[in-house]
Design a protein around this motif. Sequence first.
Motif, PDB file in Angstrom:
ATOM      1  N   TYR A  26       0.818  -1.208   0.000  1.00  0.00           N
ATOM      2  CA  TYR A  26       0.000   0.000   0.000  1.00  0.00           C
ATOM      3  C   TYR A  26       0.849   1.255   0.000  1.00  0.00           C
ATOM      4  O   TYR A  26       0.551   2.224   0.654  1.00  0.00           O
ATOM      5  CB  TYR A  26      -0.957  -0.037   1.196  1.00  0.00           C
ATOM      6  CG  TYR A  26      -1.914  -1.179   1.031  1.00  0.00           C
ATOM      7  CD1 TYR A  26      -3.050  -1.046   0.244  1.00  0.00           C
ATOM      8  CD2 TYR A  26      -1.642  -2.421   1.595  1.00  0.00           C
ATOM      9  CE1 TYR A  26      -3.907  -2.111   0.048  1.00  0.00           C
ATOM     10  CE2 TYR A  26      -2.492  -3.487   1.390  1.00  0.00           C
ATOM     11  CZ  TYR A  26      -3.626  -3.326   0.623  1.00  0.00           C
ATOM     12  OH  TYR A  26      -4.453  -4.385   0.424  1.00  0.00           O
ATOM     13  N   SER A  68      -7.988   8.408  -0.184  1.00  0.00           N
ATOM     14  CA  SER A  68      -7.789   7.178   0.599  1.00  0.00           C
ATOM     15  C   SER A  68      -6.395   6.605   0.359  1.00  0.00           C
ATOM     16  O   SER A  68      -5.801   6.002   1.253  1.00  0.00           O
ATOM     17  CB  SER A  68      -8.863   6.143   0.247  1.00  0.00           C
ATOM     18  OG  SER A  68      -8.790   5.798  -1.127  1.00  0.00           O
ATOM     19  N   GLY A  69      -5.846   6.839  -0.846  1.00  0.00           N
ATOM     20  CA  GLY A  69      -4.501   6.365  -1.135  1.00  0.00           C
ATOM     21  C   GLY A  69      -3.470   7.044  -0.262  1.00  0.00           C
ATOM     22  O   GLY A  69      -2.583   6.391   0.310  1.00  0.00           O
ATOM     23  N   ALA A 101      -3.876   5.878   3.287  1.00  0.00           N
ATOM     24  CA  ALA A 101      -3.348   4.520   3.456  1.00  0.00           C
ATOM     25  C   ALA A 101      -1.832   4.531   3.622  1.00  0.00           C
ATOM     26  O   ALA A 101      -1.274   3.807   4.453  1.00  0.00           O
ATOM     27  CB  ALA A 101      -3.739   3.664   2.248  1.00  0.00           C
ATOM     28  N   GLU A 145     -11.052   0.002   0.842  1.00  0.00           N
ATOM     29  CA  GLU A 145     -10.142  -1.134   0.704  1.00  0.00           C
ATOM     30  C   GLU A 145      -8.675  -0.731   0.885  1.00  0.00           C
ATOM     31  O   GLU A 145      -7.876  -1.502   1.394  1.00  0.00           O
ATOM     32  CB  GLU A 145     -10.332  -1.817  -0.650  1.00  0.00           C
ATOM     33  CG  GLU A 145      -9.490  -3.077  -0.802  1.00  0.00           C
ATOM     34  CD  GLU A 145     -10.020  -4.013  -1.876  1.00  0.00           C
ATOM     35  OE1 GLU A 145      -9.291  -4.943  -2.245  1.00  0.00           O
ATOM     36  OE2 GLU A 145     -11.164  -3.833  -2.335  1.00  0.00           O
ATOM     37  N   LYS A 146      -8.323   0.494   0.501  1.00  0.00           N
ATOM     38  CA  LYS A 146      -6.932   0.922   0.628  1.00  0.00           C
ATOM     39  C   LYS A 146      -6.531   1.120   2.089  1.00  0.00           C
ATOM     40  O   LYS A 146      -5.463   0.668   2.516  1.00  0.00           O
ATOM     41  CB  LYS A 146      -6.706   2.211  -0.167  1.00  0.00           C
ATOM     42  CG  LYS A 146      -6.749   2.008  -1.669  1.00  0.00           C
ATOM     43  CD  LYS A 146      -6.460   3.303  -2.418  1.00  0.00           C
ATOM     44  CE  LYS A 146      -6.479   3.066  -3.922  1.00  0.00           C
ATOM     45  NZ  LYS A 146      -6.238   4.316  -4.691  1.00  0.00           N
ATOM     46  N   THR A 147      -7.368   1.801   2.851  1.00  0.00           N
ATOM     47  CA  THR A 147      -7.020   2.035   4.254  1.00  0.00           C
ATOM     48  C   THR A 147      -7.163   0.764   5.085  1.00  0.00           C
ATOM     49  O   THR A 147      -6.353   0.500   5.978  1.00  0.00           O
ATOM     50  CB  THR A 147      -7.878   3.167   4.848  1.00  0.00           C
ATOM     51  OG1 THR A 147      -9.257   2.940   4.555  1.00  0.00           O
ATOM     52  CG2 THR A 147      -7.453   4.513   4.263  1.00  0.00           C
ATOM     53  N   SER A 203      -9.211  -7.309  -3.988  1.00  0.00           N
ATOM     54  CA  SER A 203      -7.922  -7.213  -4.668  1.00  0.00           C
ATOM     55  C   SER A 203      -7.014  -8.375  -4.291  1.00  0.00           C
ATOM     56  O   SER A 203      -7.007  -8.825  -3.138  1.00  0.00           O
ATOM     57  CB  SER A 203      -7.236  -5.895  -4.280  1.00  0.00           C
ATOM     58  OG  SER A 203      -5.874  -5.926  -4.624  1.00  0.00           O
TER      59      SER A 203
END
Length: 508
Positions: free
Chosen positions: A15, A109-110, A113, A142-144, A176
């Motif tokens: 991530y 969110s990226g 994360a 989903e990223k965090t 993912s």
Amino acid sequence: MGTTISTIKSNCNTYNLTKTGPLLSLRSYSSPTQSKPSNNSRVFQRITTLRDPKVSIFPILDQWSTEGNTLKEPQFQRFVRELRARKRYSHALQLCEWVSTSKLCPVSSGNLAVQLDLIGAVRGIDAAESYFNKLTEKEKDEKTYGALLSCYVREGLVDKSLLHMQKMKEIGCASSPLVYNNLMCLFSRTGQPEKIPDVLTDMKQNDVSPNNFSYRICINSYGERCDYDSMEKLLEEMECQSHINMDWTTYSTAVNHFIRADLKEKALVVVKKLEAKLNKDALGYNHLISHYAHLGNKNEVMRLWGLQKVVCKKQVNRDYITMLGMLGKLGELEESEVVLKEWESSCQTFDFRVPNVLLIGLCSKGLIEKAETTLKNIIKTGKTPIPNSWAIISLGYMEVENMEKAFECMKEALAVADGSPGWRPKPKLVSSILNWLGEKGEIAEVEAFVSSLRSVITVNQEMYQALIKANVRGGKGVDEIIESMNYDNVDIDEETEKILGLRKGATE
């Protein structure tokens, strides 16, 4: 195995900002008509000069901001990536926090994360969980969620990882392959390879397509458990998947296991497939040369070395180290000397790690005197060796029980140790020399050697035992030595008491 382990490690930092656009070079920050770096690249240069992670970069960023500069999101993301690549996690986190506080970039969110993952790496799990819990429900995607899972995996927290993964499935945040790959990393790191194929099955059942890494780590898990039939079947399954682009690293993983199991025929089938995927990848050639050397095939080693020089154009030190090591394994020392001369005539920076490989090969064949002569000839050209060059030869002499020469070579190693602050001699070699000096050495030379050793290793009982033995043999007192032992917090163990007992017996 090296390929698989390094890939696993890199995947556990999944991530990071790997999906934020193409990697920009420093040149791209400058005007096409100017050679000077831009303000943005200059601030990054200022940050990278701070080597101490305890020194804050906030003053640099604040000063840069007061000069009227701004930081765009792609540049910020690139800086974070580079700091992470250099393992400057504390400074990467400070950059994230400064940008967040300054509101220079949009909250995504990226970015959240990445900051969460860095908090876990720098401040620990509790801090990462606290940060995650303060996120809004919209920010928990989903990223965090995946970043927090990555933190759990990095710390080897099996129960927390599994509970968190279950939660991700329940809320639809496990779509993912990266998420499942992290779970595979967890089982690999915690010594549970038998659970990895179950994760692959779970992926497929949840309509998540495995990627190359998913298959590779599963192949490795079968190899670790000597389940070669399942490993072959999984390779065949990969080859039939339209979305999978078979690469040489996957084949190399399988070959490693076949070679270790002495399944040469199976290994030979796969190395052919490996070669077909190399293209111009020099690292791939290194692996293939290594495989053929372990299979005892000198002709293929030489063929591939010649092919690599044509296809890859330029060879770096790593390539020569691989080639010299494999020729040494095959016992082809004359060929090794030819390759070393080729390297010497082409290298721009002399790196003693390259000739060291030849020295190791010579010593392994009992040609220690030739190894010493080779080293001395290099030194005559004006090159200063690293301590390990002399230590290799010292170890060779120790193994043929020529302790006097082992001692002389180790003295040479210690004489150049200042230039290699991280170097540490092998404990077995040091122990053997100290034991020999205690039995045979003169007091002055033992004292000088122990004094030199103290600059590279922690003072220990063996050093003092050598001093005590030498003094006892020379009829000298040892009271000052015992006093020094107390000062250095070195306990008088059973062996030392035995030596002191012999002294007492001799004086009665």
